[in-house]
Design a protein around this motif. Structure first.
Motif, PDB file in Angstrom:
ATOM      1  N   PRO A  30      18.330 -36.622  21.397  1.00  0.00           N
ATOM      2  CA  PRO A  30      18.739 -36.050  22.689  1.00  0.00           C
ATOM      3  C   PRO A  30      17.563 -35.658  23.584  1.00  0.00           C
ATOM      4  O   PRO A  30      17.620 -35.847  24.801  1.00  0.00           O
ATOM      5  N   ILE A  31      16.492 -35.161  22.981  1.00  0.00           N
ATOM      6  CA  ILE A  31      15.310 -34.814  23.779  1.00  0.00           C
ATOM      7  C   ILE A  31      14.664 -36.087  24.320  1.00  0.00           C
ATOM      8  O   ILE A  31      14.192 -36.131  25.466  1.00  0.00           O
ATOM      9  N   ALA A  32      14.647 -37.140  23.512  1.00  0.00           N
ATOM     10  CA  ALA A  32      14.082 -38.420  23.964  1.00  0.00           C
ATOM     11  C   ALA A  32      14.890 -38.984  25.130  1.00  0.00           C
ATOM     12  O   ALA A  32      14.317 -39.534  26.075  1.00  0.00           O
ATOM     13  N   ARG A  33      16.223 -38.840  25.074  1.00  0.00           N
ATOM     14  CA  ARG A  33      17.053 -39.301  26.199  1.00  0.00           C
ATOM     15  C   ARG A  33      16.666 -38.578  27.482  1.00  0.00           C
ATOM     16  O   ARG A  33      16.564 -39.191  28.547  1.00  0.00           O
ATOM     17  N   ARG A  87       5.784 -35.647  15.493  1.00  0.00           N
ATOM     18  CA  ARG A  87       4.682 -35.183  14.643  1.00  0.00           C
ATOM     19  C   ARG A  87       5.220 -34.364  13.468  1.00  0.00           C
ATOM     20  O   ARG A  87       4.770 -34.520  12.323  1.00  0.00           O
ATOM     21  N   ILE A  88       6.199 -33.502  13.722  1.00  0.00           N
ATOM     22  CA  ILE A  88       6.819 -32.725  12.643  1.00  0.00           C
ATOM     23  C   ILE A  88       7.428 -33.668  11.610  1.00  0.00           C
ATOM     24  O   ILE A  88       7.248 -33.479  10.408  1.00  0.00           O
ATOM     25  N   CYS A  89       8.145 -34.680  12.085  1.00  0.00           N
ATOM     26  CA  CYS A  89       8.759 -35.640  11.159  1.00  0.00           C
ATOM     27  C   CYS A  89       7.716 -36.348  10.308  1.00  0.00           C
ATOM     28  O   CYS A  89       7.882 -36.484   9.088  1.00  0.00           O
ATOM     29  N   ARG A  90       6.639 -36.801  10.922  1.00  0.00           N
ATOM     30  CA  ARG A  90       5.593 -37.527  10.183  1.00  0.00           C
ATOM     31  C   ARG A  90       4.903 -36.632   9.154  1.00  0.00           C
ATOM     32  O   ARG A  90       4.731 -37.011   7.992  1.00  0.00           O
ATOM     33  N   VAL A  91       4.498 -35.445   9.591  1.00  0.00           N
ATOM     34  CA  VAL A  91       3.746 -34.548   8.710  1.00  0.00           C
ATOM     35  C   VAL A  91       4.616 -34.081   7.543  1.00  0.00           C
ATOM     36  O   VAL A  91       4.200 -34.148   6.377  1.00  0.00           O
ATOM     37  N   TYR A  92       5.823 -33.634   7.843  1.00  0.00           N
ATOM     38  CA  TYR A  92       6.674 -33.126   6.769  1.00  0.00           C
ATOM     39  C   TYR A  92       7.214 -34.239   5.881  1.00  0.00           C
ATOM     40  O   TYR A  92       7.528 -34.007   4.719  1.00  0.00           O
ATOM     41  N   ALA A  93       7.292 -35.454   6.385  1.00  0.00           N
ATOM     42  CA  ALA A  93       7.655 -36.587   5.529  1.00  0.00           C
ATOM     43  C   ALA A  93       6.560 -36.807   4.490  1.00  0.00           C
ATOM     44  O   ALA A  93       6.843 -37.060   3.316  1.00  0.00           O
ATOM     45  N   ALA A  94       5.310 -36.685   4.917  1.00  0.00           N
ATOM     46  CA  ALA A  94       4.197 -36.831   3.976  1.00  0.00           C
ATOM     47  C   ALA A  94       4.190 -35.688   2.955  1.00  0.00           C
ATOM     48  O   ALA A  94       4.003 -35.915   1.754  1.00  0.00           O
ATOM     49  N   PRO A 146       9.466 -45.331  12.815  1.00  0.00           N
ATOM     50  CA  PRO A 146       9.022 -46.379  13.742  1.00  0.00           C
ATOM     51  C   PRO A 146       9.800 -46.381  15.063  1.00  0.00           C
ATOM     52  O   PRO A 146       9.224 -46.638  16.121  1.00  0.00           O
ATOM     53  N   ARG A 147      11.093 -46.082  15.003  1.00  0.00           N
ATOM     54  CA  ARG A 147      11.886 -46.037  16.244  1.00  0.00           C
ATOM     55  C   ARG A 147      11.484 -44.841  17.105  1.00  0.00           C
ATOM     56  O   ARG A 147      11.458 -44.941  18.320  1.00  0.00           O
ATOM     57  N   GLN A 148      11.153 -43.731  16.461  1.00  0.00           N
ATOM     58  CA  GLN A 148      10.641 -42.591  17.225  1.00  0.00           C
ATOM     59  C   GLN A 148       9.345 -42.980  17.929  1.00  0.00           C
ATOM     60  O   GLN A 148       9.172 -42.683  19.121  1.00  0.00           O
ATOM     61  N   SER A 149       8.451 -43.629  17.212  1.00  0.00           N
ATOM     62  CA  SER A 149       7.178 -44.066  17.810  1.00  0.00           C
ATOM     63  C   SER A 149       7.410 -45.007  18.982  1.00  0.00           C
ATOM     64  O   SER A 149       6.762 -44.881  20.033  1.00  0.00           O
ATOM     65  N   ASN A 192      15.385 -47.139  26.701  1.00  0.00           N
ATOM     66  CA  ASN A 192      16.792 -47.144  27.069  1.00  0.00           C
ATOM     67  C   ASN A 192      17.601 -46.247  26.150  1.00  0.00           C
ATOM     68  O   ASN A 192      17.177 -45.907  25.053  1.00  0.00           O
ATOM     69  N   ARG A 193      18.765 -45.901  26.616  1.00  0.00           N
ATOM     70  CA  ARG A 193      19.650 -44.999  25.873  1.00  0.00           C
ATOM     71  C   ARG A 193      20.097 -45.629  24.557  1.00  0.00           C
ATOM     72  O   ARG A 193      20.241 -44.935  23.553  1.00  0.00           O
ATOM     73  N   ALA A 194      20.313 -46.926  24.528  1.00  0.00           N
ATOM     74  CA  ALA A 194      20.772 -47.599  23.313  1.00  0.00           C
ATOM     75  C   ALA A 194      19.797 -47.383  22.155  1.00  0.00           C
ATOM     76  O   ALA A 194      20.217 -47.225  21.003  1.00  0.00           O
ATOM     77  N   ALA A 195      18.519 -47.361  22.445  1.00  0.00           N
ATOM     78  CA  ALA A 195      17.527 -47.142  21.391  1.00  0.00           C
ATOM     79  C   ALA A 195      17.672 -45.747  20.791  1.00  0.00           C
ATOM     80  O   ALA A 195      17.544 -45.577  19.577  1.00  0.00           O
ATOM     81  N   THR A 196      17.955 -44.765  21.622  1.00  0.00           N
ATOM     82  CA  THR A 196      18.126 -43.405  21.106  1.00  0.00           C
ATOM     83  C   THR A 196      19.428 -43.277  20.329  1.00  0.00           C
ATOM     84  O   THR A 196      19.507 -42.512  19.375  1.00  0.00           O
ATOM     85  N   VAL A 197      20.438 -44.037  20.728  1.00  0.00           N
ATOM     86  CA  VAL A 197      21.715 -44.007  19.994  1.00  0.00           C
ATOM     87  C   VAL A 197      21.531 -44.609  18.599  1.00  0.00           C
ATOM     88  O   VAL A 197      22.011 -44.057  17.606  1.00  0.00           O
ATOM     89  N   ARG A 198      20.835 -45.730  18.514  1.00  0.00           N
ATOM     90  CA  ARG A 198      20.560 -46.342  17.204  1.00  0.00           C
ATOM     91  C   ARG A 198      19.719 -45.401  16.346  1.00  0.00           C
ATOM     92  O   ARG A 198      19.960 -45.248  15.137  1.00  0.00           O
ATOM     93  N   LEU A 199      18.729 -44.781  16.966  1.00  0.00           N
ATOM     94  CA  LEU A 199      17.903 -43.827  16.238  1.00  0.00           C
ATOM     95  C   LEU A 199      18.757 -42.672  15.707  1.00  0.00           C
ATOM     96  O   LEU A 199      18.592 -42.253  14.557  1.00  0.00           O
ATOM     97  N   ALA A 200      19.658 -42.174  16.523  1.00  0.00           N
ATOM     98  CA  ALA A 200      20.540 -41.083  16.084  1.00  0.00           C
ATOM     99  C   ALA A 200      21.393 -41.522  14.894  1.00  0.00           C
ATOM    100  O   ALA A 200      21.625 -40.745  13.966  1.00  0.00           O
TER     101      ALA A 200
END
Length: 153
Positions: free
Chosen positions: A29-32, A52-59, A103-106, A118-126
């Motif tokens: 939603p923030i990306a949209r 960044r939070i996602c990447r760091v905490y994933a590691a 990768p989709r966030q990046s 586009n919005r479709a990319a954020t929907v797929r990511l969601a």
């Protein structure tokens, strides 16, 4: 020793996986908002922070299965079906995060300044984020219920 390993495993799951699930869920939603208004510096900065939070905490989250295996080994349950299913779901969640969510966030972050997202990319990511979260919720339930457990839970 088992109690210590279990405590570290649970704390690591809370501290590492929790922030990823929340930040990844907040990202679309923030990306949209950022894609709709690339000049909104707050939205753009927030998407970068969430990624960044996602990447760091994933590691950091790698310690969760490490301590999980150590705990299961100490408890003598490595061959239990509920644990094998949990391990498979955890691996699948890691693949979803590493191959589909991050990768989709990046890509969305890269698209914001260029105004080509586009919005479709954020929907797929969601959708992929929801799958990731559902996998973790299922693993959590399996860890609590533990079919065949002698704890009476």
């Amino acid at each position: 020793m088992t109690k210590f390993l279990l405590a570290v495993h649970v704390l690591a799951a809370i501290v590492a996986v929790g922030p990823v699930t929340v930040a990844a869920s907040m990202f679309p939603p923030i990306a949209r908002k950022a894609l709709a208004a690339p000049d909104d510096s707050q939205a753009v900065a927030t998407t970068g922070l969430l990624h960044r939070i996602c990447r760091v905490y994933a590691a950091v989250g790698v310690v969760v299965p490490v301590f999980g295996f150590a705990t299961a080994s100490n408890m003598g349950v490595l061959g239990d079906t509920w644990l094998i299913v949990s391990i498979a779901l955890t691996a699948l969640a890691a693949v979803v995060l590493a191959a589909l969510v991050l990768p989709r966030q990046s890509a969305i972050l890269d698209a914001i300044p260029e105004g080509r997202g586009n919005r479709a990319a954020t929907v797929r990511l969601a959708m992929f984020t929801g799958i990731f979260n559902l996998l973790w919720a299922t693993v959590t339930i399996l860890m609590i219920v533990r079919p065949g457990s002698t704890t009476g839970a």
